[in-house]
Design a protein around this motif. Structure first.
Motif, PDB file in Angstrom:
ATOM      1  N   ALA A 106       0.978  -1.071   0.025  1.00 48.58           N
ATOM      2  CA  ALA A 106      -0.198   0.032   0.319  1.00 48.58           C
ATOM      3  C   ALA A 106       1.077   1.078  -0.479  1.00 48.58           C
ATOM      4  O   ALA A 106      -0.002   2.201  -0.720  1.00 48.58           O
ATOM      5  CB  ALA A 106      -0.933  -0.101   1.480  1.00 48.58           C
ATOM      6  N   ARG A 107       1.679   1.240   1.108  1.00 49.84           N
ATOM      7  CA  ARG A 107       3.158   1.941   0.903  1.00 49.84           C
ATOM      8  C   ARG A 107       3.542   2.528  -0.506  1.00 49.84           C
ATOM      9  O   ARG A 107       3.225   3.515  -0.985  1.00 49.84           O
ATOM     10  CB  ARG A 107       4.317   2.171   2.467  1.00 49.84           C
ATOM     11  CG  ARG A 107       4.819   3.419   2.076  1.00 49.84           C
ATOM     12  CD  ARG A 107       6.137   3.284   2.833  1.00 49.84           C
ATOM     13  NE  ARG A 107       6.584   2.277   2.244  1.00 49.84           N
ATOM     14  CZ  ARG A 107       7.459   1.970   1.280  1.00 49.84           C
ATOM     15  NH1 ARG A 107       8.118   2.888   1.153  1.00 49.84           N
ATOM     16  NH2 ARG A 107       8.883   1.381   0.958  1.00 49.84           N
ATOM     17  N   ARG A 108       3.969   1.327  -1.253  1.00 53.07           N
ATOM     18  CA  ARG A 108       4.344   1.854  -2.621  1.00 53.07           C
ATOM     19  C   ARG A 108       3.372   2.111  -3.441  1.00 53.07           C
ATOM     20  O   ARG A 108       3.863   3.532  -4.278  1.00 53.07           O
ATOM     21  CB  ARG A 108       4.988   0.301  -2.847  1.00 53.07           C
ATOM     22  CG  ARG A 108       6.260  -0.394  -2.423  1.00 53.07           C
ATOM     23  CD  ARG A 108       7.149  -1.287  -2.837  1.00 53.07           C
ATOM     24  NE  ARG A 108       6.133  -2.431  -2.945  1.00 53.07           N
ATOM     25  CZ  ARG A 108       6.428  -3.429  -2.589  1.00 53.07           C
ATOM     26  NH1 ARG A 108       7.069  -3.639  -1.402  1.00 53.07           N
ATOM     27  NH2 ARG A 108       6.135  -4.154  -2.023  1.00 53.07           N
ATOM     28  N   MET A 109       2.257   1.605  -3.836  1.00 54.79           N
ATOM     29  CA  MET A 109       1.683   2.127  -4.398  1.00 54.79           C
ATOM     30  C   MET A 109       0.989   3.682  -4.501  1.00 54.79           C
ATOM     31  O   MET A 109       0.595   4.066  -5.062  1.00 54.79           O
ATOM     32  CB  MET A 109      -0.284   1.388  -4.772  1.00 54.79           C
ATOM     33  CG  MET A 109      -0.757   1.504  -4.787  1.00 54.79           C
ATOM     34  SD  MET A 109      -2.716   0.983  -4.639  1.00 54.79           S
ATOM     35  CE  MET A 109      -2.714  -0.888  -5.069  1.00 54.79           C
ATOM     36  N   HIS A 110       0.866   4.184  -2.882  1.00 56.58           N
ATOM     37  CA  HIS A 110       0.567   5.508  -2.353  1.00 56.58           C
ATOM     38  C   HIS A 110       1.568   6.275  -2.809  1.00 56.58           C
ATOM     39  O   HIS A 110       1.343   7.912  -3.485  1.00 56.58           O
ATOM     40  CB  HIS A 110       0.164   5.647  -1.341  1.00 56.58           C
ATOM     41  CG  HIS A 110      -0.440   6.136  -0.755  1.00 56.58           C
ATOM     42  ND1 HIS A 110      -1.869   7.414  -0.210  1.00 56.58           N
ATOM     43  CD2 HIS A 110      -0.020   7.946   0.257  1.00 56.58           C
ATOM     44  CE1 HIS A 110      -2.042   8.358  -0.290  1.00 56.58           C
ATOM     45  NE2 HIS A 110      -1.203   9.131   0.222  1.00 56.58           N
ATOM     46  N   MET A 111       2.914   5.903  -2.894  1.00 56.12           N
ATOM     47  CA  MET A 111       4.006   6.693  -3.106  1.00 56.12           C
ATOM     48  C   MET A 111       3.650   6.763  -4.478  1.00 56.12           C
ATOM     49  O   MET A 111       4.481   8.010  -5.547  1.00 56.12           O
ATOM     50  CB  MET A 111       5.286   6.411  -2.745  1.00 56.12           C
ATOM     51  CG  MET A 111       6.231   7.105  -3.211  1.00 56.12           C
ATOM     52  SD  MET A 111       7.883   6.405  -2.385  1.00 56.12           S
ATOM     53  CE  MET A 111       9.084   7.837  -3.451  1.00 56.12           C
ATOM     54  N   ALA A 112       4.087   5.801  -5.424  1.00 54.54           N
ATOM     55  CA  ALA A 112       4.178   6.350  -6.606  1.00 54.54           C
ATOM     56  C   ALA A 112       1.840   6.571  -7.347  1.00 54.54           C
ATOM     57  O   ALA A 112       3.313   7.127  -8.337  1.00 54.54           O
ATOM     58  CB  ALA A 112       3.641   4.918  -6.951  1.00 54.54           C
TER      59      ALA A 112
END
Length: 235
Positions: A106-112
């Motif tokens: 979720a963190r990687r998705m949110h950042m990208a």
């Protein structure tokens, strides 16, 4: 009236966008409330523009219409990813909800999605900037903006775009968009005013690029006709 409401919504989202990017300035609590507000505004924006979805499979697809459609769908996807990942990681607004799944994903998705959405929404705004300019001109000058004022505005726009391009490069936003760098680095020594100014300038850069690339005066007649039929102004 409906078009004025759309423009007000767009201006609100444009104002919130740089604040959302400055997470280290606003803090997580305010960031989540701003993000929630952005999602609600985006939903209302889509409801008011529901006709666009109905017309997706109607009419002829020119180059410009394909570009508009791709950008709009990409914005929608990025916003859905931001909504899901933001709610998944929420520690304040949606903390009462429980989710299964990886927090790291979720963190990687949110950042990208946040950096991709930032650029895509700026491009989207630039594609419709002609309507804002047209309405602002009518309100401010009643008839037609004086030639000197038009050239002054263009010079300011060029300066903002140049500054935004430099900020975009220095912030290394492309690496965040492509997840080449999975951790955002913030300069805590910069003042809040400077941080917001830089993000606003980056938005200005992408608005400038998309607006002038799609400027109506340089488009073929078939694209102009489609713009007229769909109420899109690029003057």
């Amino acid at each position: 009236m409906k078009s004025k409401i759309r423009i007000i919504l767009d201006l609100l989202m444009t104002a919130i966008l740089p604040m959302l990017m400055a997470f280290h300035i606003t803090g997580q609590d305010l960031h989540e409330w701003l993000g929630t507000g952005m999602i609600l505004l985006f939903l209302i924006h889509n409801i008011l523009n529901a006709r666009w979805y109905k017309n997706l499979f109607r009419g002829k697809y020119t180059v410009l219409r394909v570009v508009h459609t791709v950008v709009n769908i990409a914005v929608l996807v990025s916003m859905l990813c931001l909504a899901y990942s933001g709610i998944r990681m929420s520690g304040y607004v949606f903390s009462f909800l429980s989710f299964d799944g990886s927090m790291a994903l979720a963190r990687r998705m949110h950042m990208a999605a946040s950096y991709q959405g930032f650029v895509l929404m700026s491009v989207h705004a630039g594609m419709h900037y002609g309507m804002v300019v047209g309405m602002a001109g009518k309100v401010t000058w009643k008839h037609r903006m004086p030639k000197g004022a038009r050239w002054g505005a263009r010079i300011v726009a060029v300066l903002i775009a140049c500054y935004g391009a430099v900020c975009f490069y220095q912030a290394d936003i492309l690496s965040y968009m492509l997840l080449k760098n999975q951790f955002a680095f913030f300069d805590f020594e910069k003042s809040a005013v400077l941080v917001f100014t830089e993000y606003a300038a980056i938005m200005g850069f992408w608005i400038f690029i998309s607006y002038y690339l799609g400027k109506r005066s340089s488009l073929p007649d078939d694209i102009k006709k489609w713009l007229d039929q769909n109420g899109v102004s690029h003057q």
